[in-house]
Design a protein around this motif. Structure first.
Motif, PDB file in Angstrom:
ATOM      1  N   ILE A   1       0.842  -1.196   0.000  1.00 33.52           N
ATOM      2  CA  ILE A   1       0.000   0.000   0.000  1.00 33.52           C
ATOM      3  C   ILE A   1       0.879   1.248   0.000  1.00 33.52           C
ATOM      4  N   LYS A   2       0.306   2.359  -0.470  1.00 31.83           N
ATOM      5  CA  LYS A   2       0.990   3.650  -0.438  1.00 31.83           C
ATOM      6  C   LYS A   2       0.509   4.412   0.787  1.00 31.83           C
ATOM      7  N   TRP A   3       1.435   4.723   1.700  1.00 26.17           N
ATOM      8  CA  TRP A   3       1.044   5.294   2.974  1.00 26.17           C
ATOM      9  C   TRP A   3       0.397   6.662   2.823  1.00 26.17           C
ATOM     10  N   ASP A   4       0.902   7.500   1.950  1.00 35.78           N
ATOM     11  CA  ASP A   4       0.327   8.839   1.811  1.00 35.78           C
ATOM     12  C   ASP A   4      -1.158   8.773   1.465  1.00 35.78           C
ATOM     13  N   ASP A   5      -1.529   7.851   0.581  1.00 38.70           N
ATOM     14  CA  ASP A   5      -2.948   7.712   0.202  1.00 38.70           C
ATOM     15  C   ASP A   5      -3.780   7.260   1.395  1.00 38.70           C
ATOM     16  N   ILE A   6      -3.268   6.287   2.154  1.00 38.78           N
ATOM     17  CA  ILE A   6      -3.997   5.782   3.327  1.00 38.78           C
ATOM     18  C   ILE A   6      -4.127   6.877   4.389  1.00 38.78           C
ATOM     19  N   TYR A   7      -3.014   7.590   4.615  1.00 38.76           N
ATOM     20  CA  TYR A   7      -3.014   8.632   5.639  1.00 38.76           C
ATOM     21  C   TYR A   7      -4.007   9.747   5.301  1.00 38.76           C
ATOM     22  N   LYS A   8      -4.016  10.185   4.048  1.00 36.14           N
ATOM     23  CA  LYS A   8      -4.952  11.247   3.643  1.00 36.14           C
ATOM     24  C   LYS A   8      -6.398  10.810   3.838  1.00 36.14           C
ATOM     25  N   ASN A   9      -6.667   9.545   3.573  1.00 34.34           N
ATOM     26  CA  ASN A   9      -8.016   9.012   3.758  1.00 34.34           C
ATOM     27  C   ASN A   9      -8.401   9.020   5.245  1.00 34.34           C
ATOM     28  N   ILE A  10      -7.472   8.575   6.098  1.00 36.78           N
ATOM     29  CA  ILE A  10      -7.717   8.558   7.549  1.00 36.78           C
ATOM     30  C   ILE A  10      -7.901   9.984   8.073  1.00 36.78           C
ATOM     31  N   LYS A  11      -7.034  10.871   7.615  1.00 33.42           N
ATOM     32  CA  LYS A  11      -7.112  12.261   8.065  1.00 33.42           C
ATOM     33  C   LYS A  11      -8.433  12.893   7.655  1.00 33.42           C
ATOM     34  N   GLY A  12      -8.861  12.630   6.424  1.00 37.41           N
ATOM     35  CA  GLY A  12     -10.120  13.191   5.940  1.00 37.41           C
ATOM     36  C   GLY A  12     -11.315  12.753   6.777  1.00 37.41           C
ATOM     37  N   LYS A  13     -11.262  11.526   7.291  1.00 33.58           N
ATOM     38  CA  LYS A  13     -12.389  10.994   8.062  1.00 33.58           C
ATOM     39  C   LYS A  13     -12.377  11.435   9.520  1.00 33.58           C
ATOM     40  N   PHE A  14     -11.168  11.619  10.099  1.00 35.23           N
ATOM     41  CA  PHE A  14     -11.087  11.764  11.550  1.00 35.23           C
ATOM     42  C   PHE A  14     -10.476  13.072  12.054  1.00 35.23           C
ATOM     43  N   GLU A  15     -10.035  13.944  11.154  1.00 35.62           N
ATOM     44  CA  GLU A  15      -9.345  15.150  11.617  1.00 35.62           C
ATOM     45  C   GLU A  15     -10.242  16.040  12.471  1.00 35.62           C
ATOM     46  N   LYS A  16     -11.521  16.171  12.115  1.00 34.04           N
ATOM     47  CA  LYS A  16     -12.420  17.018  12.891  1.00 34.04           C
ATOM     48  C   LYS A  16     -12.634  16.470  14.301  1.00 34.04           C
ATOM     49  N   GLU A  17     -12.600  15.150  14.420  1.00 36.00           N
ATOM     50  CA  GLU A  17     -12.814  14.514  15.721  1.00 36.00           C
ATOM     51  C   GLU A  17     -11.567  14.564  16.591  1.00 36.00           C
ATOM     52  N   TYR A  18     -10.374  14.520  15.948  1.00 32.35           N
ATOM     53  CA  TYR A  18      -9.108  14.495  16.688  1.00 32.35           C
ATOM     54  C   TYR A  18      -8.150  15.562  16.140  1.00 32.35           C
ATOM     55  N   PRO A  19      -8.519  16.839  16.238  1.00 31.59           N
ATOM     56  CA  PRO A  19      -7.685  17.889  15.634  1.00 31.59           C
ATOM     57  C   PRO A  19      -6.286  17.985  16.245  1.00 31.59           C
ATOM     58  N   ASN A  20      -6.192  17.862  17.570  1.00 31.44           N
ATOM     59  CA  ASN A  20      -4.883  17.981  18.233  1.00 31.44           C
ATOM     60  C   ASN A  20      -3.944  16.847  17.839  1.00 31.44           C
ATOM     61  N   GLN A  21      -4.497  15.665  17.725  1.00 30.48           N
ATOM     62  CA  GLN A  21      -3.680  14.502  17.369  1.00 30.48           C
ATOM     63  C   GLN A  21      -3.123  14.638  15.953  1.00 30.48           C
ATOM     64  N   PHE A  22      -3.961  15.099  15.037  1.00 34.33           N
ATOM     65  CA  PHE A  22      -3.487  15.242  13.658  1.00 34.33           C
ATOM     66  C   PHE A  22      -2.522  16.417  13.510  1.00 34.33           C
ATOM     67  N   GLU A  23      -2.651  17.421  14.368  1.00 35.46           N
ATOM     68  CA  GLU A  23      -1.678  18.514  14.360  1.00 35.46           C
ATOM     69  C   GLU A  23      -0.291  17.978  14.705  1.00 35.46           C
ATOM     70  N   ILE A  24      -0.227  17.086  15.715  1.00 34.84           N
ATOM     71  CA  ILE A  24       1.053  16.478  16.101  1.00 34.84           C
ATOM     72  C   ILE A  24       1.580  15.587  14.985  1.00 34.84           C
ATOM     73  N   LEU A  25       0.711  14.797  14.361  1.00 34.28           N
ATOM     74  CA  LEU A  25       1.137  13.923  13.268  1.00 34.28           C
ATOM     75  C   LEU A  25       1.684  14.737  12.090  1.00 34.28           C
ATOM     76  N   GLU A  26       1.059  15.888  11.824  1.00 36.13           N
ATOM     77  CA  GLU A  26       1.536  16.752  10.732  1.00 36.13           C
ATOM     78  C   GLU A  26       2.921  17.305  11.055  1.00 36.13           C
TER      79      GLU A  26
END
Length: 321
Positions: free
Chosen positions: A268-293
């Motif tokens: 699998i290509k991680w960037d594609d998977i990550y963007k999909n996960i981020k699109g679904k969950f960023e609003k629910e976990y904004p602080n966590q995705f800020e750290i991941l970014e």
């Protein structure tokens, strides 16, 4: 009624001859009994997901089990500390027993899995399904003078189901209670509490639950052992609470590790998977995705040679935490 005195029972089929020391509880002894064993060592040649590897990166059942044990111990410590605060545990020693119980249960939870994991279980089940369809009066090819019944005797429903629904979890109980044999007819002679925790499905293969779950906890040969565990630990019709911690640690470990292995194998290509996960969950976990970014930006700044692998590893570590 479940109670922790029974659930953390350190009793064994054969009384332990090793000395009791202040720093070592009975579940620590279980860990030390199995860590050098051939049964555990064999897990290094069993695949977790990717078989027959020519590199040492992707996980075997052994490396997976070590990761589950680490996560399980951490979870159990947190729960033990909470039980102290709730005055369920009277002190530190009981919390430590829970952590040790979960850790050793985690490290042996896959001990009975055949080669190729669940595929191996399916192959064993299918082979015996075909085998039992042979008529009892059919001559056995390797011993043509005898029939099936003469060679193997008549099996009851539970004994047949043990093969038709062959279960790695039940095989682990059998290994630990009989087959891990040096000089002991009781195998590794584990505590009843550890065996009870490992018994994820505390019913037999001829129980009504098999129709729905397709899983069971012990073979006919361990029926007497199960009765003792059930009566002394208290898991009559229910799981040991520590089993839920074990399963949580197992899920956390493999769900994230399988992604990491798949990226390493370029499945699998991680960037594609990550963007999909981020699109679904960023609003629910904004602080966590800020750290991941921030971690992803650091990877670019460091100019690492395989940014996808570093990024998925950062994701795995952070999500597991």
């Amino acid at each position: 009624m479940l109670n922790w005195e029974n659930l953390l029972l350190g009793e064994r089929k054969r009384k332990s001859e090793s000395k009791s020391l202040p720093h070592r509880n009975e579940f620590d002894k279980d860990y030390q009994r199995i860590i050098y064993s051939s049964s555990l060592r064999r897990l290094q040649d069993k695949a977790q997901v990717f078989p027959l590897q020519n590199n040492d990166f992707t996980r075997t059942r052994l490396t997976h089990s070590l990761e589950v044990a680490s996560l399980g111990r951490s979870l159990a410590w947190n729960i033990g500390e909470w039980l102290i605060q709730e005055k369920v545990f009277k002190g530190f020693a009981k919390a430590r027993e829970l952590a040790s119980l979960v850790e050793v249960s985690c490290i042996v939870h896959d001990l009975g899995n055949p080669p190729f994991g669940h595929y191996g279980e399916d192959i064993i089940r299918k082979w015996f399904e075909d085998w039992f369809n042979i008529k009892s009066d059919t001559k056995i090819a390797d011993n043509a003078s005898k029939t099936y019944g003469e060679l193997f005797g008549e099996l009851n429903e539970q004994q047949k189901n043990d093969f038709l629904f062959f279960e790695g979890n039940a095989q682990a109980i059998r290994i630990l209670s009989k087959l891990q044999f040096l000089n002991d007819e009781y195998g590794a002679n584990f505590t009843l509490a550890t065996l009870g925790t490992l018994m994820k499905y505390p019913w037999a293969s001829n129980d009504e639950k098999i129709k729905e779950k397709k899983k069971f906890g012990y073979f006919h040969s361990e029926q007497e052992l199960f009765e003792e565990i059930k009566n002394k630990i208290g898991i009559d019709g229910c799981r040991h609470p520590a089993t839920y911690i074990l399963e949580a640690a197992d899920d956390i470990a493999y769900l994230t590790a399988d992604i990491e292995d798949a990226v390493k194998k370029k499945v699998i290509k991680w960037d594609d998977i990550y963007k999909n996960i981020k699109g679904k969950f960023e609003k629910e976990y904004p602080n966590q995705f800020e750290i991941l970014e921030q971690l992803r930006e650091q990877t670019l700044l460091n100019k690492v040679p395989d940014k996808d692998l570093i990024n998925v590893q950062n994701f795995k570590v952070y999500i597991q935490g």
